[in-house]
Design a protein around this motif. Sequence first.
Motif, short mmCIF file in Angstrom:
data_model
loop_
_atom_site.label_atom_id
_atom_site.label_comp_id
_atom_site.label_asym_id
_atom_site.label_seq_id
_atom_site.Cartn_x
_atom_site.Cartn_y
_atom_site.Cartn_z
N ARG A 1 3.31 12.25 -9.99
CA ARG A 1 2.86 13.65 -10.04
C ARG A 1 4.08 14.44 -9.87
NH1 ARG A 1 -1.21 11.19 -7.01
NH2 ARG A 1 -0.14 11.88 -5.02
N ILE A 2 5.12 14.18 -9.15
CA ILE A 2 6.18 15.19 -9.14
C ILE A 2 7.08 15.12 -10.67
CG2 ILE A 2 8.61 15.30 -8.35
CD1 ILE A 2 7.56 14.49 -5.74
N ARG A 3 6.99 13.95 -11.33
CA ARG A 3 7.79 14.08 -12.48
C ARG A 3 6.62 14.50 -13.72
NH1 ARG A 3 9.52 7.51 -12.86
NH2 ARG A 3 11.18 7.82 -11.65
N LYS A 4 5.43 14.72 -13.22
CA LYS A 4 4.59 15.25 -14.44
C LYS A 4 4.68 16.91 -14.33
CE LYS A 4 0.34 12.91 -15.71
NZ LYS A 4 -1.04 12.89 -15.35
N ARG A 5 4.74 17.16 -13.04
CA ARG A 5 4.94 18.76 -12.76
C ARG A 5 6.38 19.20 -12.95
NH1 ARG A 5 1.31 21.59 -10.88
NH2 ARG A 5 0.72 22.31 -8.74
N VAL A 6 7.28 18.43 -12.69
CA VAL A 6 8.81 18.71 -12.99
C VAL A 6 9.38 17.98 -13.78
CG1 VAL A 6 10.92 19.57 -11.76
CG2 VAL A 6 8.71 19.65 -10.46
N PRO A 7 9.15 18.18 -15.27
CA PRO A 7 9.81 17.20 -16.20
C PRO A 7 11.28 17.13 -16.15
CG PRO A 7 8.08 18.54 -17.17
CD PRO A 7 8.51 19.05 -15.85
N GLY A 8 11.99 15.96 -16.42
CA GLY A 8 13.13 15.71 -16.38
C GLY A 8 14.04 15.55 -15.00
N ARG A 9 12.87 15.89 -13.70
CA ARG A 9 13.58 15.75 -12.47
C ARG A 9 13.59 14.04 -12.10
NH1 ARG A 9 16.14 17.62 -8.18
NH2 ARG A 9 15.49 17.32 -6.47
N ASP A 10 14.82 13.77 -11.45
CA ASP A 10 14.95 12.22 -11.34
C ASP A 10 14.51 12.06 -9.94
OD1 ASP A 10 15.81 9.61 -11.37
OD2 ASP A 10 17.66 10.13 -10.82
N VAL A 11 13.56 11.19 -9.71
CA VAL A 11 12.67 10.85 -8.50
C VAL A 11 12.90 9.46 -8.17
CG1 VAL A 11 10.58 10.91 -7.22
CG2 VAL A 11 11.16 12.77 -9.03
N GLU A 12 13.61 9.21 -6.79
CA GLU A 12 13.60 7.57 -6.48
C GLU A 12 12.93 7.38 -5.41
OE1 GLU A 12 17.73 7.13 -5.73
OE2 GLU A 12 18.56 7.56 -7.52
N LEU A 13 12.27 6.24 -5.22
CA LEU A 13 11.60 5.87 -3.89
C LEU A 13 12.74 5.03 -3.28
CD1 LEU A 13 8.39 4.47 -5.31
CD2 LEU A 13 8.94 6.64 -4.17
N MET A 14 12.72 5.12 -1.96
CA MET A 14 13.77 4.40 -0.88
C MET A 14 12.89 3.80 0.09
SD MET A 14 16.60 6.05 -2.08
CE MET A 14 17.81 5.46 -0.91
N PRO A 15 12.69 2.64 -0.13
CA PRO A 15 11.68 1.76 0.48
C PRO A 15 12.54 1.36 1.75
CG PRO A 15 12.06 0.57 -1.39
CD PRO A 15 12.91 1.94 -1.82
N MET B 1 0.93 -0.98 0.03
CA MET B 1 0.01 0.07 0.01
C MET B 1 0.85 1.28 -0.04
SD MET B 1 -3.19 1.13 2.71
CE MET B 1 -2.30 1.70 3.87
N ALA B 2 1.96 1.49 0.84
CA ALA B 2 2.76 2.25 0.98
C ALA B 2 3.50 2.82 -0.33
CB ALA B 2 3.78 2.37 2.16
N MET B 3 3.96 1.65 -0.88
CA MET B 3 4.86 1.84 -2.23
C MET B 3 3.93 2.10 -3.51
SD MET B 3 7.78 1.01 -2.01
CE MET B 3 8.37 0.63 -3.60
N ASN B 4 2.54 1.65 -3.47
CA ASN B 4 1.49 2.27 -4.43
C ASN B 4 1.35 3.87 -4.32
OD1 ASN B 4 -0.33 1.92 -6.43
ND2 ASN B 4 -1.97 1.83 -4.82
N GLN B 5 1.22 4.14 -2.84
CA GLN B 5 0.95 5.62 -2.62
C GLN B 5 2.12 6.34 -3.10
OE1 GLN B 5 0.05 5.31 1.35
NE2 GLN B 5 -2.13 5.25 1.24
N SER B 6 3.22 5.92 -2.69
CA SER B 6 4.41 6.70 -3.35
C SER B 6 4.70 6.85 -4.73
CB SER B 6 5.58 5.82 -2.40
OG SER B 6 5.59 5.94 -0.99
N ASN B 7 4.73 5.61 -5.16
CA ASN B 7 4.63 5.73 -6.58
C ASN B 7 3.61 6.77 -7.36
OD1 ASN B 7 6.54 3.60 -7.36
ND2 ASN B 7 5.05 1.94 -7.11
N GLY B 8 2.52 6.96 -6.86
CA GLY B 8 1.59 7.92 -7.19
C GLY B 8 2.32 9.33 -6.96
N VAL B 9 2.74 9.46 -5.83
CA VAL B 9 3.46 10.71 -5.60
C VAL B 9 4.46 11.16 -6.60
CG1 VAL B 9 4.79 12.19 -3.75
CG2 VAL B 9 2.56 10.99 -3.04
N ARG B 10 5.44 10.01 -6.68
CA ARG B 10 6.66 10.16 -7.70
C ARG B 10 6.18 10.38 -9.11
NH1 ARG B 10 8.58 4.84 -9.25
NH2 ARG B 10 6.95 4.94 -10.46
#
Length: 67
Positions: free
Chosen positions: A29-43, A18-27
């Motif tokens: 949305r950030i990528r959409k608003r800031v094209p080219g920004r590298d975003v990593e999830l740190m589980p 569940m947390a990974m799914n929510q975090s993927n959604g946040v990631r």
Amino acid sequence: MANLRRRPLRIGTRSSPMAMNQSNGVRDRIRKRVPGRDVELMPMTTSADLWPGDLRVRARRARPGQG
């Protein structure tokens, strides 16, 4: 400021599905608003993720002084 854009934005998240799914959604949305920004999830795993019957908990109890 340009140097900050080169460093990846790291998002800490619990490793539960569940947390990974929510975090993927946040990631995403950030990528959409800031094209080219590298975003990593740190589980990560917290003590709340461990259940009494969990093998990792039993392994820690078997090694006194560890964990």
